[in-house]
Design an enzyme around this catalytic site. Sequence first.
Site, short mmCIF file in Angstrom:
data_model
loop_
_atom_site.label_atom_id
_atom_site.label_comp_id
_atom_site.label_asym_id
_atom_site.label_seq_id
_atom_site.Cartn_x
_atom_site.Cartn_y
_atom_site.Cartn_z
N SER A 134 0.81 -1.29 0.04
CA SER A 134 0.11 0.10 -0.12
C SER A 134 0.65 1.34 -0.09
CB SER A 134 -1.01 0.03 1.21
OG SER A 134 -2.02 -0.83 1.13
N LYS A 137 0.15 3.90 -2.83
CA LYS A 137 -0.89 4.69 -2.79
C LYS A 137 -0.26 6.17 -2.68
CE LYS A 137 -4.64 1.92 -0.44
NZ LYS A 137 -4.01 0.63 -0.13
N SER A 189 -5.67 3.39 4.52
CA SER A 189 -5.09 2.67 3.33
C SER A 189 -6.34 1.97 2.56
CB SER A 189 -4.32 1.48 3.84
OG SER A 189 -3.41 1.10 3.01
#
Length: 427
Positions: A134, A137, A189
């Site tokens: 993640s 991101k 997240s």
Amino acid sequence: MNTRDPWRAVAAVLATAALLAGAGAAPALAQPAEPPTTTPFSTPDTGDCAQRTSPPAPVDLSEVPAPGERAPGPLPVPNPPIGGSRMAECGVVLPDSAKPVPADISATAWLVADLDTGEVLAAKDPHGRYRPASTIKVLLATVALRALKLDTVVTGTAADADVEGTRVGIGPGGRYSNRQLLQALVMASGNDAAHALSAQLGGDPVTVAKMNELARELRALDTRAATPSGLDGPGMSTSAYDLAVLFREAMSEPRFAEFIRTEQIDFPGFPPDPRIPGDTDHPGFVIGNDNHLLYNYEGALGGKTGFTDDARQTFVAGAARDGRRLVVTLLKADVRPLRPWEQAARLLDYGFAVRAGTGVGLLPAEAAEAPAPGAPTLAAPPVGTGTDRSGPSSDARERARLFFVAAGVFVVLALLVAARGVNRRRR
């Protein structure tokens, strides 16, 4: 799970079956609970440059291409390495006469750099290729902030709600501003938030292409996004060096810097889900920032956590002290002997103790300096054990030097002979 993709559904079922048989791993989460273990800890050795071209082999089916598709090959390796010759080293890279790094670091690759000057203060396998989970991101957030209006409100969909992995809690029919979606993306997240943002950017394939284009512009050439959210997919790759580059670029966006240091926000609810008989209204709720460094490290600027079965623990964060701002990145870490944020804290302490101007490399100055795609000379450098592999071997350099010396002598002699002939004709 994304029910519109039958191949992913089959892969998920097979992975679950493997888990029940004792051969699989848990579903992808942003930051899982610490598992019990009795295995002695040892810092991973990267001296053999095993990840010079590709991340470690996957442990599940997340990177199996869909039927009719092929997995992309490894990204080319820039030669000379981006950031300076020492960034080609695969082991621990420290300034001359530096103190040893903290012992309790389980991250396979890591890097500490100055956010403002770009000076790399210390690193381990900086250009080794690993999966970002993640932390990618950060790249999606940069793309979205530059393309979408924060006050635009969108309606949540079933596809948002059904996305795989960590979800903040978007529901069909809910109304969400892009500000709220971006906050949910970097604070909690939310893969559902990533899906809602990606839909506005043109869908997952278009969004991934935009993310990879920005990575190339930033000279983050170890990076290839396969999904907007960081869920593993064919070809997914980044490096400790690149992750620092991506975070540094994101921090140039004031809204990103604001969102990652926000501790909690109110998030909207959504109406009854028509797919669920008898469902009732879902009230709004509070979401908190899942980055524990933010609450426990003096001067923390915020950051991003990540975890998948293939990537393991990943982490990127910034902190400020005595007029300096540093970034720290961790890839393929474990939750022992310390949690990732605690490992990051120790590396930040180490970085702040390194005297400015004594670093081992540099992050790219700015995106404007990025060469056009295909412009750099790209090759896989020879594998070694932590020495400089940024150019030809000493034997090759010596042969080249002798060749040019001989060529120069030949040219001089030819000019002398030609001059003598001219003089004779003039006489």
